[in-house]
Scaffold this motif. Structure first.
Motif, PDB file in Angstrom:
ATOM      1  N   LEU A   1      -6.340   9.066  -5.506  1.00 15.71           N
ATOM      2  CA  LEU A   1      -7.135   7.857  -5.262  1.00 15.71           C
ATOM      3  C   LEU A   1      -8.013   7.505  -6.459  1.00 15.71           C
ATOM      4  O   LEU A   1      -8.303   6.336  -6.694  1.00 15.71           O
ATOM      5  CB  LEU A   1      -7.988   8.024  -3.997  1.00 15.71           C
ATOM      6  N   ARG A   2      -8.399   8.504  -7.245  1.00 23.24           N
ATOM      7  CA  ARG A   2      -9.178   8.225  -8.453  1.00 23.24           C
ATOM      8  C   ARG A   2      -8.371   7.469  -9.498  1.00 23.24           C
ATOM      9  O   ARG A   2      -8.932   6.847 -10.398  1.00 23.24           O
ATOM     10  CB  ARG A   2      -9.696   9.535  -9.060  1.00 23.24           C
TER      11      ARG A   2
ATOM     12  N   LEU B   1      -6.533   4.916  -8.886  1.00 21.50           N
ATOM     13  CA  LEU B   1      -6.320   3.556  -8.402  1.00 21.50           C
ATOM     14  C   LEU B   1      -7.491   2.670  -8.805  1.00 21.50           C
ATOM     15  O   LEU B   1      -8.656   3.018  -8.576  1.00 21.50           O
ATOM     16  CB  LEU B   1      -6.178   3.552  -6.871  1.00 21.50           C
ATOM     17  N   LYS B   2      -7.186   1.531  -9.423  1.00 27.32           N
ATOM     18  CA  LYS B   2      -8.191   0.507  -9.716  1.00 27.32           C
ATOM     19  C   LYS B   2      -7.729  -0.780  -9.059  1.00 27.32           C
ATOM     20  O   LYS B   2      -6.566  -1.162  -9.178  1.00 27.32           O
ATOM     21  CB  LYS B   2      -8.361   0.298 -11.220  1.00 27.32           C
ATOM     22  N   VAL B   3      -8.648  -1.440  -8.375  1.00 32.27           N
ATOM     23  CA  VAL B   3      -8.322  -2.631  -7.603  1.00 32.27           C
ATOM     24  C   VAL B   3      -9.225  -3.766  -8.067  1.00 32.27           C
ATOM     25  O   VAL B   3     -10.433  -3.582  -8.207  1.00 32.27           O
ATOM     26  CB  VAL B   3      -8.526  -2.356  -6.089  1.00 32.27           C
TER      27      VAL B   3
ATOM     28  N   THR C   1     -11.140  -5.807  -1.854  1.00 33.69           N
ATOM     29  CA  THR C   1     -10.825  -4.650  -2.685  1.00 33.69           C
ATOM     30  C   THR C   1     -11.008  -3.348  -1.911  1.00 33.69           C
ATOM     31  O   THR C   1     -10.172  -2.450  -1.996  1.00 33.69           O
ATOM     32  CB  THR C   1     -11.695  -4.625  -3.951  1.00 33.69           C
ATOM     33  N   MET C   2     -12.071  -3.248  -1.147  1.00 37.02           N
ATOM     34  CA  MET C   2     -12.331  -2.017  -0.401  1.00 37.02           C
ATOM     35  C   MET C   2     -11.404  -1.875   0.805  1.00 37.02           C
ATOM     36  O   MET C   2     -11.036  -0.763   1.173  1.00 37.02           O
ATOM     37  CB  MET C   2     -13.792  -1.958   0.030  1.00 37.02           C
TER      38      MET C   2
ATOM     39  N   ALA D   1       0.826  -1.207   0.000  1.00 40.75           N
ATOM     40  CA  ALA D   1       0.000   0.000   0.000  1.00 40.75           C
ATOM     41  C   ALA D   1       0.861   1.258   0.000  1.00 40.75           C
ATOM     42  O   ALA D   1       0.522   2.243  -0.662  1.00 40.75           O
ATOM     43  CB  ALA D   1      -0.931  -0.008   1.208  1.00 40.75           C
TER      44      ALA D   1
ATOM     45  N   ARG E   1      -8.230  -0.525  -0.764  1.00 38.74           N
ATOM     46  CA  ARG E   1      -8.414   0.887  -1.128  1.00 38.74           C
ATOM     47  C   ARG E   1      -8.351   1.775   0.105  1.00 38.74           C
ATOM     48  O   ARG E   1      -7.787   2.852   0.075  1.00 38.74           O
ATOM     49  CB  ARG E   1      -9.767   1.100  -1.811  1.00 38.74           C
ATOM     50  N   ARG E   2      -8.951   1.323   1.191  1.00 42.00           N
ATOM     51  CA  ARG E   2      -8.991   2.110   2.419  1.00 42.00           C
ATOM     52  C   ARG E   2      -7.592   2.263   3.026  1.00 42.00           C
ATOM     53  O   ARG E   2      -7.244   3.323   3.534  1.00 42.00           O
ATOM     54  CB  ARG E   2      -9.934   1.436   3.417  1.00 42.00           C
TER      55      ARG E   2
ATOM     56  N   VAL F   1      -4.747   2.195   1.318  1.00 39.22           N
ATOM     57  CA  VAL F   1      -4.017   3.129   0.450  1.00 39.22           C
ATOM     58  C   VAL F   1      -4.505   4.557   0.698  1.00 39.22           C
ATOM     59  O   VAL F   1      -3.696   5.489   0.777  1.00 39.22           O
ATOM     60  CB  VAL F   1      -4.163   2.747  -1.039  1.00 39.22           C
ATOM     61  N   ALA F   2      -5.803   4.754   0.836  1.00 39.25           N
ATOM     62  CA  ALA F   2      -6.351   6.087   1.067  1.00 39.25           C
ATOM     63  C   ALA F   2      -5.809   6.682   2.365  1.00 39.25           C
ATOM     64  O   ALA F   2      -5.594   7.895   2.451  1.00 39.25           O
ATOM     65  CB  ALA F   2      -7.872   6.038   1.111  1.00 39.25           C
TER      66      ALA F   2
END
Length: 151
Positions: free
Chosen positions: A100-101, A103-105, A78-79, A21, A82-83, A85-86
């Motif tokens: 963050l936009r 990023l695709k997971v 996936t979420m 991450a 993302r969280r 990394v965010a």
């Protein structure tokens, strides 16, 4: 060459969650588009029982406001990724949201990205771990994730 149009495809299989991450967050801040595949096979280091307990504590968070409004805890791999990394991106301005936009997971390896060159990072590999670890999909199932991709 500008880093704005660079697409980086990262295979997350057997990679350590936090280390991967942080690498992804640094690349997003530089302006790269990052696609991460096999997120369900990411590794979280530690004794599996204590890791499950730490994540389950998140489900018992309380708020002084209306409990239906939050905090919402995502359960899908996936979420969760993302969280994480965010949490490593800037929060005070538009730069973090814009990053963050980019990023695709994905769980698994989608067919449309098979022709991209895949990157793996030695410093984030789970083979560097000497102790126990657990896969992110196992944590998700312990949290009550049903296996639905959009949850």
């Amino acid at each position: 060459m500008s880093s704005k149009n660079v697409v980086t495809l990262i295979d997350a299989e057997n990679m350590i969650l936090g280390r991967l991450a942080s690498i992804v967050a640094k690349r997003l801040i530089k302006g790269e588009k990052v696609f991460v595949v096999n997120v369900d096979k990411i590794v979280v280091s530690g004794n599996p029982q204590s890791v499950f307990e730490e994540y389950k504590k998140l489900l018992n968070l309380r708020t002084l406001r209306n409990p239906r409004l939050g905090p919402k805890i995502h359960r899908s791999p996936t979420m969760i990724f993302r969280r994480v990394v965010a949490g490593m991106l800037p929060k005070d301005n538009e730069r973090g949201r814009k990053a963050l936009r980019n990023l695709k997971v994905f769980m698994g390896f989608p067919e449309e990205y098979k022709h991209y060159p895949v990157i793996r990072f030695k410093e984030a590999d789970a083979r560097n771990l000497s102790g126990k670890y657990v896969y992110l999909i196992e944590i998700s199932k312990q949290l009550g994730w049903s296996g639905d991709v959009h949850e």
